[in-house]
Design an enzyme around this catalytic site. Structure first.
Site, PDB file in Angstrom:
ATOM      1  N   THR A  45       3.979   7.706   5.150  1.00 54.09           N
ATOM      2  CA  THR A  45       4.397   6.641   5.064  1.00 54.09           C
ATOM      3  C   THR A  45       5.788   6.664   5.883  1.00 54.09           C
ATOM      4  OG1 THR A  45       3.416   5.789   3.094  1.00 54.09           O
ATOM      5  CG2 THR A  45       5.109   4.464   4.115  1.00 54.09           C
TER       6      THR A  45
ATOM      7  N   ARG B  89      -8.195   0.391  -1.042  1.00 57.43           N
ATOM      8  CA  ARG B  89      -7.071   1.071  -1.931  1.00 57.43           C
ATOM      9  C   ARG B  89      -5.718   0.627  -1.281  1.00 57.43           C
ATOM     10  NH1 ARG B  89      -2.790   4.757  -0.441  1.00 57.43           N
ATOM     11  NH2 ARG B  89      -2.392   6.191  -2.297  1.00 57.43           N
TER      12      ARG B  89
ATOM     13  N   GLY C  44      -1.613   1.958  -1.922  1.00 63.21           N
ATOM     14  CA  GLY C  44      -0.764   2.720  -2.649  1.00 63.21           C
ATOM     15  C   GLY C  44       0.635   1.947  -2.703  1.00 63.21           C
ATOM     16  N   ASP C  45       1.551   2.646  -3.016  1.00 62.72           N
ATOM     17  CA  ASP C  45       3.092   2.179  -3.163  1.00 62.72           C
ATOM     18  C   ASP C  45       3.837   1.259  -2.299  1.00 62.72           C
ATOM     19  OD1 ASP C  45       3.483   4.894  -2.030  1.00 62.72           O
ATOM     20  OD2 ASP C  45       5.629   4.295  -2.127  1.00 62.72           O
TER      21      ASP C  45
ATOM     22  N   THR D 225       7.935   7.987   0.125  1.00 71.27           N
ATOM     23  CA  THR D 225       6.566   8.333   0.848  1.00 71.27           C
ATOM     24  C   THR D 225       6.011   9.556  -0.048  1.00 71.27           C
ATOM     25  OG1 THR D 225       5.709   9.288   3.042  1.00 71.27           O
ATOM     26  CG2 THR D 225       7.976   9.923   2.376  1.00 71.27           C
ATOM     27  N   GLY D 226       4.961   9.644   0.094  1.00 71.07           N
ATOM     28  CA  GLY D 226       4.206  10.697  -0.753  1.00 71.07           C
ATOM     29  C   GLY D 226       2.869  10.118  -1.359  1.00 71.07           C
ATOM     30  N   LEU D 227       2.369  10.580  -2.699  1.00 68.55           N
ATOM     31  CA  LEU D 227       1.259  10.125  -3.394  1.00 68.55           C
ATOM     32  C   LEU D 227       1.492   8.832  -3.830  1.00 68.55           C
ATOM     33  CD1 LEU D 227      -1.709  10.287  -4.158  1.00 68.55           C
ATOM     34  CD2 LEU D 227      -0.977  11.764  -5.924  1.00 68.55           C
ATOM     35  N   GLY D 228       1.090   7.645  -3.554  1.00 68.87           N
ATOM     36  CA  GLY D 228       1.553   6.331  -4.014  1.00 68.87           C
ATOM     37  C   GLY D 228       1.031   6.034  -5.408  1.00 68.87           C
TER      38      GLY D 228
END
Length: 319
Positions: free
Chosen positions: A150, A178, A180-181, A201-204
């Site tokens: 992101t 889907r 995410g954050d 940023t990363g795994l939401g």
């Protein structure tokens, strides 16, 4: 004082353009929109905007958010398709008193009615990435949800106003719909002009579990320097997830306070960010997490910067 910080090397060109406007006393909102649109429009960054990686049915669903740190107004779009610049739609939604977050076909209908550019965001290059991944999954044990870079930014202008923004195509091969954050205020971004702002940023799914951007701003409000706030937030959430279930997804954050001081932290080895302030020229840093949770920020070499772009622009072939 003015300043801007953004996730990943891919933000460099956009931030460079925005910084020139901040130096000329442009607003933090205009700077954020200009910088993020530059990333959205570049087809070789496969995790944002045009050329973004598709979902499991080869659709490009985009998420974006915009937050004004002075009024605390925000706008967001989730799983929007065929709109060139989701960040611009999110910014306009932040001006509304209600209906600030729109999803799917509702978001797309709003963007079309308001005259935002309509565009097929699925490129031939993204199709190749998709077909290659489908083929790989037939023979290899791969994690399908790869690629979640992101672009997130925080900006401070000469009037003291702060703004944060995000934009992403989300996880590669994600389930249809889907989110995410990134477009969620508090998780993907949060900003308060009296304190500062942060973005992630990363795994939401894991970033949301710590409401991490709000947590960083909360720590800064208690008097912490942005670097310390970032390090503590990432360390605490990572440790909690590992204790509760044995692992933690990718967690990377950047932050800037109302003084133009900044910070960045991560639990991965390849995170980079871009920063510029009135006191510091535009610089790309690579972040090296240490065992104690502190970070070492290394200025990226020109060789690394060139290779970053070369790798993303190299020709692709269908396997």
């Amino acid at each position: 004082m003015w300043g801007m910080i953004a996730t990943w090397r891919m933000a460099l060109e956009g931030v460079q353009e925005a910084v020139q406007s901040l130096e000329q006393q442009a607003s933090s909102g205009d700077a954020i929109e200009v910088a993020i649109k530059a990333v959205e429009d570049f087809p070789y960054y496969k995790s944002v905007g045009y050329g973004g990686l598709p979902n499991e049915v080869m659709e490009v669903e985009l998420d974006a958010a915009y937050m004004d740190g002075t009024t605390l107004d925000f706008g967001a779009v989730c799983a929007i398709q065929d709109v060139a610049n989701p960040i611009s739609v999110a910014r306009q939604l932040s001006l509304q008193s209600v209906n600030n977050v729109l999803v799917g076909i509702g978001a797309q209908a709003y963007a079309q009615k308001q005259g935002f550019e309509q565009k097929n965001m699925l490129t031939d290059r993204a199709k190749i990435h998709y077909h290659n991944r489908v083929k790989d999954l037939q023979t290899e044990s791969l994690v399908p949800y790869a690629g979640h870079d992101t672009v997130g930014m925080v900006s401070l202008d000469t009037t003291g106003k702060m703004v944060a923004g995000t934009s992403t195509s989300g996880l590669f091969m994600k389930k249809r719909g889907r989110v995410g954050d990134s477009p969620f205020i508090g998780s993907g971004l949060y900003v308060d002009s009296t304190v500062g702002g942060a973005t992630a940023t990363g795994l939401g799914e894991d970033l949301m579990k710590g409401i991490i951007s709000y947590e960083i701003v909360r720590l800064m409000e208690q008097g912490m320097h942005p670097q310390q706030a970032c390090e503590i937030a990432v360390k605490n959430l990572s440790q909690k997830l590992i204790q509760r279930r044995g692992n933690a997804g990718d967690l990377s954050v950047v932050a800037m306070n109302h003084k133009g001081e900044w910070g960045a932290a991560t639990n991965i080895t390849n995170f980079s960010f871009v920063v510029a302030t009135e006191k510091e020229s535009l610089t790309v840093y690579r972040v090296h997490p240490q065992e104690d949770g502190t970070m070492i920020h290394e200025k990226a070499t020109q060789e690394w910067l060139d290779e970053y772009l070369r790798e993303r622009m190299k020709p692709l072939e269908v396997k």
